[in-house]
Enzyme design. Structure first.
Site, mmCIF file in Angstrom:
data_model
loop_
_atom_site.group_PDB
_atom_site.id
_atom_site.type_symbol
_atom_site.label_atom_id
_atom_site.label_comp_id
_atom_site.label_asym_id
_atom_site.label_seq_id
_atom_site.Cartn_x
_atom_site.Cartn_y
_atom_site.Cartn_z
ATOM 1 N N ASP A 188 -2.227 37.777 -13.470
ATOM 2 C CA ASP A 188 -3.154 37.021 -12.634
ATOM 3 C C ASP A 188 -4.595 37.173 -13.090
ATOM 4 O OD1 ASP A 188 -3.886 35.401 -10.407
ATOM 5 O OD2 ASP A 188 -4.468 37.209 -9.309
ATOM 6 N N GLU B 18 3.508 39.855 -9.427
ATOM 7 C CA GLU B 18 2.141 39.511 -9.803
ATOM 8 C C GLU B 18 1.343 40.791 -10.031
ATOM 9 O OE1 GLU B 18 -0.440 36.406 -7.700
ATOM 10 O OE2 GLU B 18 -1.313 38.307 -7.011
ATOM 11 N N ARG C 65 0.813 -1.213 0.000
ATOM 12 C CA ARG C 65 0.000 0.000 0.000
ATOM 13 C C ARG C 65 0.848 1.266 0.000
ATOM 14 N NH1 ARG C 65 -3.059 1.834 -2.708
ATOM 15 N NH2 ARG C 65 -3.946 -0.263 -2.693
ATOM 16 N N LYS D 297 1.513 24.980 -4.655
ATOM 17 C CA LYS D 297 0.284 24.346 -4.165
ATOM 18 C C LYS D 297 0.476 22.835 -4.144
ATOM 19 C CE LYS D 297 -2.566 28.184 -5.771
ATOM 20 N NZ LYS D 297 -3.588 28.650 -6.734
ATOM 21 N N LYS E 64 3.338 39.343 -4.537
ATOM 22 C CA LYS E 64 1.922 39.121 -4.797
ATOM 23 C C LYS E 64 1.108 40.342 -4.387
ATOM 24 C CE LYS E 64 0.343 34.938 -4.086
ATOM 25 N NZ LYS E 64 0.200 34.457 -5.480
#
Length: 284
Positions: A221, A200, A104, A139, A171
């Protein structure tokens, strides 16, 4: 795996995943049903078409569960290979108990990484010939970033920054806190003069401000296709451009054909379905 993967970190991860399965100390079903001296061959078999990644990780699991040097392993394909349903990817010969105990954990990691590689290849194929490059994001699943980014490369994509220290990404919240695109860029460049900086923006106007202050990489963006085309035209090659936000596989080629250099796709790692791979036993 390649040199960008921290092997020590991977070994620690594998030990932790095996320990999670053996928290009670023993595989009770396997111990009860399989003779201690029984030997078998485990075949890792693709149950669907896709791109494989993580065979060395699966091997590492098998070797950690088994007694030292008690397994014989043969790789029949390499990471990054396109495989078809029914293809045998790797064989492992060893004690049957150990093979089933490792099963597994081997499949959890191999199926997930192969799923990332398979989805990446679909995106890469979708933009083939446009000149645009598919890149991942941060992410990723906690503690799996190194492996997931490796799987992206196996699928033909490229990596964005690995973490918060190897490159800067200014950002919207950084821009807000610093008082604008220009001051945010200047502050980062003054503090870290040798680090790569990406800015960004969500408007063509801010993209041009970023170019004027010296940004060499700009993330566009959540822009629609007409805005992306406008940004590409007005930046006119003075900086690399990366489309991000709201991207789908169905729209990938349309976005790539605007002339952007990169598509940043978080889905490669946060939404990749596993590639179905099974472990089938046969007599040794």
């Amino acid at each position: 795996m390649d040199d960008t993967v921290d092997r020590k970190q991977v070994e620690e991860l594998v030990r932790a995943t095996i320990a999670e399965d053996l928290a009670g100390g023993v595989d009770v079903t396997t111990t009860a049903t399989i003779r201690a001296d029984q030997v078998s061959v485990a075949e890792l078999v693709a149950r669907a078409d896709g791109v494989v990644a993580g065979l060395e990780i699966a091997e590492l699991v098998a070797r950690q569960v088994a007694e030292p040097d008690s397994v014989d392993i043969e790789h029949l394909v390499r990471d990054g290979a396109a495989v078809r349903r029914g293809d045998v990817l790797m064989t492992v010969r060893g004690k049957t108990r150990q093979l089933l105990t490792a099963e597994r954990t081997m499949l959890n990691l191999l199926c997930h990484l192969s799923g990332v590689a398979t989805l990446t290849r679909r995106w890469v194929d979708a933009v083939d010939g446009t000149g645009a490059v598919i890149r991942d994001t941060r992410k990723t699943m906690p503690l799996l970033r190194s492996l997931e980014k490796y799987a992206v490369r196996a699928g033909g994509g490229r990596n964005h920054r690995m973490g918060l220290s190897d490159a800067a990404l200014i950002k919207d919240n950084h821009v807000l806190a610093a008082g604008g695109v220009a001051p945010a860029f200047r502050l980062v460049r003054e503090a870290f003069p040798n680090i790569g900086v990406e800015v960004e923006v969500d408007s063509v106007e801010d993209a041009l401000i970023a170019v004027e202050v010296g940004a060499e990489l700009i993330l566009l963006d959540n822009m629609d296709v007409p805005l992306l085309r406008e940004a590409v035209a007005k930046v006119a090659g003075r900086a690399k451009l990366e489309a991000s936000g709201g991207l789908t596989l169905e729209r990938a080629r349309e976005v790539a054909e605007t002339g952007v250099d990169y598509l940043a796709v978080g889905a490669l790692t946060h939404s990749a379905p596993v590639l179905d791979i099974a472990l089938d036993l046969r007599d040794a």
